[in-house]
Each structure stands twice: as C-alpha cells, then as structure tokens.
Design a protein around this motif. Sequence first.
Motif, short mmCIF file in Angstrom:
data_model
loop_
_atom_site.label_atom_id
_atom_site.label_comp_id
_atom_site.label_asym_id
_atom_site.label_seq_id
_atom_site.Cartn_x
_atom_site.Cartn_y
_atom_site.Cartn_z
N UNK A 583 -4.79 1.98 -46.84
CA UNK A 583 -5.42 3.18 -46.27
C UNK A 583 -6.23 2.74 -45.05
N UNK A 584 -5.84 3.21 -43.88
CA UNK A 584 -6.56 2.78 -42.69
C UNK A 584 -6.46 3.85 -41.62
N UNK A 585 -7.27 3.70 -40.58
CA UNK A 585 -7.26 4.61 -39.44
C UNK A 585 -6.19 4.15 -38.45
N UNK A 603 -11.88 -3.26 -45.37
CA UNK A 603 -12.18 -2.02 -46.09
C UNK A 603 -11.10 -0.99 -45.82
N UNK A 604 -10.73 -0.24 -46.87
CA UNK A 604 -9.72 0.79 -46.73
C UNK A 604 -10.35 2.18 -46.77
N UNK A 605 -9.75 3.12 -46.07
CA UNK A 605 -10.23 4.49 -46.05
C UNK A 605 -9.66 5.23 -44.85
N UNK A 612 -3.90 8.46 -41.16
CA UNK A 612 -3.20 7.28 -41.63
C UNK A 612 -1.71 7.58 -41.59
N UNK A 613 -0.94 6.72 -40.95
CA UNK A 613 0.50 6.96 -40.78
C UNK A 613 1.30 5.96 -41.61
N UNK A 614 2.13 6.49 -42.52
CA UNK A 614 3.12 5.68 -43.22
C UNK A 614 4.48 6.00 -42.57
N UNK A 615 5.01 5.06 -41.83
CA UNK A 615 6.26 5.28 -41.11
C UNK A 615 7.44 5.39 -42.07
#
Length: 697
Positions: A583-585, A603-605, A612-615
Amino acid sequence: MRPVSVWQWSPWGLLLCLLCSSCLGSPSPSTGPEKKAGSQGLRFRLAGFPRKPYEGRVEIQRAGEWGTICDDDFTLQAAHVLCRELGFTEATGWTHSAKYGPGTGRIWLDNLSCSGTEQRVTECASRGWGNSDCTHDEDAGVICKDQRLPGFSDSNVIEVEHHLQVEEVRIRPAVGWGRRPLPVTEGLVEVRLPDGWSQVCDKGWSAHNSHVVCGMLGFPSEKRVNAAFYRLLAQRQQHSFGLHGVACVGTEAHLSLCSLEFYRANDTARCPGGAPAVVSCVPGPLYAASSGQKKQQQSKPQGEARVRLKGGAHPGEGRVEVLKASTWGTVCDRKWDLHAASVVCRELGFGSAREALSGARMGQGMGAIHLSEVRCSGQELSLWKCPHKNITAEDCSHSQDAGVRCNLPYTGAETRETWYWDSGNITEVVMSGVRCTGTELSLDQCAHHGTHITCKRTGTRFTAGVICSETASDLLLHSALVQETAYIEDRPLHMLYCAAEENCLASSARSANWPYGHRRLLRFSSQIHNLGRADFRPKAGRHSWVWHECHGHYHSMDIFTHYDILTPNGTKVAEGHKASFCLEDTECQEDVSKRYECANFGEQGITVGCWDLYRHDIDCQWIDITDVKPGNYILQVVINPNFEVAESDFTNNAMKCNCKYDGHRIWVHNCHIGDAFSEEANRRFERYPGQTSNQII
C-alpha cells in the motif's frame, strides 16, 4: 442586533471537537515573543455574532479605518498568522462567507497568501491594501486556540461590547419536565441570559420565529400549537420574561440574528396581556420520537432523495451531493453560504445549518460536479429550487466541493469520549451478536441476540471495545480505468507457482497438470483513491506483517480487495482476491506530497488526496475465469471487504461492470461505483439482460 461578546452553542446541538494543533499541521510561532500589539500601524480585533472570545470575523484598522478580509484564497496558514497578531498561539480553523455576519467599511485584504511562518500579516502576499473585488458576504473569520501568547499586550485587540445577548435557546415542556422522551419537540421557548433562563413574550410571535428556533434545535420544520391550552396553563404559573418583540424573517441561523428587545432591569410590567412563547417542532425521519410520528411519516409517499451527504463522521454532516440525470455529483463551493446549507439540512430532515463548508472540508468527491454558484434565500424546500449555474469542466474542481454541518436534536445518545479500561473486573456480558448498519443512533437500535447472550465468559479476550475518531479514510476505485484496461490472458502454469501459493487461482488449478497447460485470466488495473479526511493505514503494524518468500514482499493485509464474476441473478461463478502487499502513494494531487512508500520495508498506507495503483500486469491482479462458460456476467470489485480498517463511508467500496464473455474475448462496460447511480438506474443495471451481439452501445 449583532453585539460582539461571548456565545455558546446550545447543548442540544452537535458536539464539535476541534482537532489538535499537531493534527492540523500548524507551524510553531517563534519562542519568547516580545510584548507587542500586532503589525506596526495596524490594529486587529474579532467581531461578529454569534461567537466565542477566541473566534470571529477578522477586522483590521488601517489609517484609522476598520475593515475586513475577503475569504478568496484564505487558508489555515493565514489564520495562524492572524491569530498570532490577535495574541493567540495558533489557529484551529477558519470560516468563510461571512459566517459571523457581514462587516462594514473597507475590505482591506483580498487573495491573502501566507505560508504560516510569517510574524506579521504585512509579510504575506495579497492584492494590496484596499484592492478587492469582494463583497462583505465573503468576509473571512478565524477560530483561534484558546491560549494566549506569553507577554502579549492586547489593549488594542479584540474590542468587546458588553451587551445583553441570547447565548442559548431551549424548549422546556410545560408539563412533565424531565420525564419526556428525547428529543423534546414542544414546549416553552427559553433563552439563557447572563442571569439565567428566561421566557420570551409571545406578543407578535410568528411562525417565522418558530421556524428559526426549531432549526437551531435540529428540527426541519414547525407546526401549530394548541394556543388555548398553553394560555390556560400560563395563568396558573409564574414566569420570568427576559425577551420580547422578536421578529424573524425565517431564514436566520440563530435567534440572536433576529430583531428583538430585552427587558430592562427596572421594567415592572413585563409582557402585559401576553404569555410565554411556545413552539412545536416536527422532527426529521431519523429523530421521530414516537411510533405515531414514525407511522405518520412512513405513510407519506416519498420518492428517491435528490440530495445526500457523504463523508461525514456524524449524522447531519458531510459533502453535499445531488442527483442529476440518474447520476450523483457534487456541488462547487462558489457563493456557498449558510442559506444554501440550511436548505440542504432541512431537506434532509435536520435543522438549520451550523456551518457551510468549502474547500472539500468533508473530502473530495469523484465524477461529475453538477452545480455551482448556488444562491438560496433560505426559504426553498429543496436545493434544486435555488437559482444555480450548471457546471462545466473548466469551472470548478473537486478541491472546491461544498459541505455542511447541520444542527441536530439533542437525544442524549452522543458518544462524548473514548475510554480505555481494564476489563479484568467485568463480571457480566449484557449484549452479544451485535450487527449495525451504521445509521443507528445508539447500540440498542442495532440487531443483537437480545436476552440470549452467547458469550458467557468475561475478560479482556471476550469484551468488545472501540477507539473513536472524528475523521477517517474513504477509499474509492477508479471504475473507468477497470473498464479501459480489462483483457484476457492465457498464462502458462509454469509462471503461476507464486500465484498459486497465495491462492490467486481457482480451486480447479490444484488438479491441473503442472507445469503444463495454462489458466485463463481476466486482468485489469486497479487504481484506489483515498478521498477521506484521514490516511488509510493497514490494520496491523509492521511487526505483524507476513513475509512471502516467493514474491519477495510483505503482506500488510491478507485480504484488501475481492474480485468476483457474478451471474445476473447474483450467483458467484469465479472469484479472486488481492492482498495488500504494497500500500503506497503511487501518485497524488498536485498540492499533496507522498507519504508512504514500500521500498526498504517502508511504512504502508494511502495519503488523503493520493492513490495506489495495482497495474494489470502484476501477479494476482486478475480473476481466474478458466472454468467460466460463455455468457453475460457482472464484474464486481470490493475494497476493504471485511471492514478491517475504518472508513467514513463503506457504501462506495463496491464497483460493478456489465461484461459479455464469448469464450474467447470479453467486453467490459458500464463500470460504476455502487452508489454513483440513482436507485432506478441501479435497478436497470441489475435487470440487465445481457448483450445479444458484440456491439456495445
């Protein structure tokens, strides 16, 4: 009358918690401030009504003339500078659209731009002294922290006029005081003056006056009272009158803004031939106090609401959204004021507006912006009855989404504090199986097991607890991107070992002839925005994240997203899930900085205003449709499906698309967030018969 003095909201109103300075990111003033009195040659004061001593309309005296500041481009950073000029340590908020009433005279500053670290307002950029295109309806105000700078000399700051004023208003039942169910809807109008509670003389009392009082106390409307009964009752009681001659227009936000007169101390004959003013308020559907009222309201035919609030932490607050052409959209905050906000609040069954919010204070929406420059008189029954401008793409952005905070009835059910306790001394469990929809006003209204308690054991392990927050994240999937990126891939089994280890394939994959053969995957990209008012963080801290050796990354949440293929009747024929391995920006709005990055065990968020983009080309960003037969289906994606992390709104966590699969190709269309359409449009979607050809219209 608009005297400048101390004012407090009625306890019947919603408790407003000011965020701490650290949450607001306020800059620290320089240490050891000298004894000063504001910028050289300038004097500062807080004015307007109603207000408390540390808040109000900002007024500046320059060259012997008092004037105001326009709210154009006004920010919290400017409020910090002005509060320090006024002798306070910092600001906790600011207001726009002349919340404390319009000022008079010059508008000294416009487009004021401060970084927040300036020691004087003269160090901030602006259009220049006296150069403004604003009216006093745009006067800015500040809310300062009630803490003074050490050694500050305020002899020329905050000039206070000590006049009588209406500080609070309440309804007192004429009979059965203390035994009536809450909220109290009918009774004598009483105002709190410096020497205590007093009645209001009913001579000249009008329905407009009742409308203002009911609105202040959280009720959308008023009704006629049995005047003969109250007159007879008044003859048997003694009264203490403090106010008379009340004359409201009906659109005022507070009784003190109406024309009124106070009795003098030496007035011996008070309200001759009159009686105490009485009001009877009509509660909104959420607060109907008796079953009779509920039945009466339910019997009225009601169409679908065309206005709603989203993103608020409490009932009666949120981002204003309106329904147009079967699609929900937001309202631009240009010319947004208390009159328009009050129309929204009353339309939704609350009282008048306590605040008209601008600058996406309740989070940014997505999709269309339907209205701009809404100008209400305050008497309209619906926001759609107010003159407004239809929006165009160039007119406004979602950073200007309008919001409201409404006056609510006092029910006695508000959560005032969060308590932490050691439950080791708990001897009884009184409730189990609690299931709430989230709209209930108290836990008693939620479904539960009743007297049959299934959890017999006590102790920390078996007792529920909460941590309350005024703000929360709000995740939203970019539905158009799903539609644009969906495609089918036949992926060889020898490339899917890691995916199989993380359960990203259908159950039939276990019996496949590994490593030969392939799985058919429906791939698409997933772009998840945080439109809330707090960062989205994993439920567990880094110490409990799970390392996956095959993919070489940590999972901060086992199930972050569900992917499903459904038949038109809702039967699930294929499913997938996505763990939050990172999880990231990925990207942010231009005025927002990235805070979370997965590299190096970071840190994740997801920061507010980022996504947050999951390709589509990464592992597990798919649904295994190997076993799905050709036909018409619904593609459904649900974020945070197990409600493991708090959000201000869960109704927008699901996205649905129509899709047609012919055994070789797939067409995905009509993708939308679950609450983006009207009820009728959603019904049409659910009744979708499917495509008869490969042409998508």
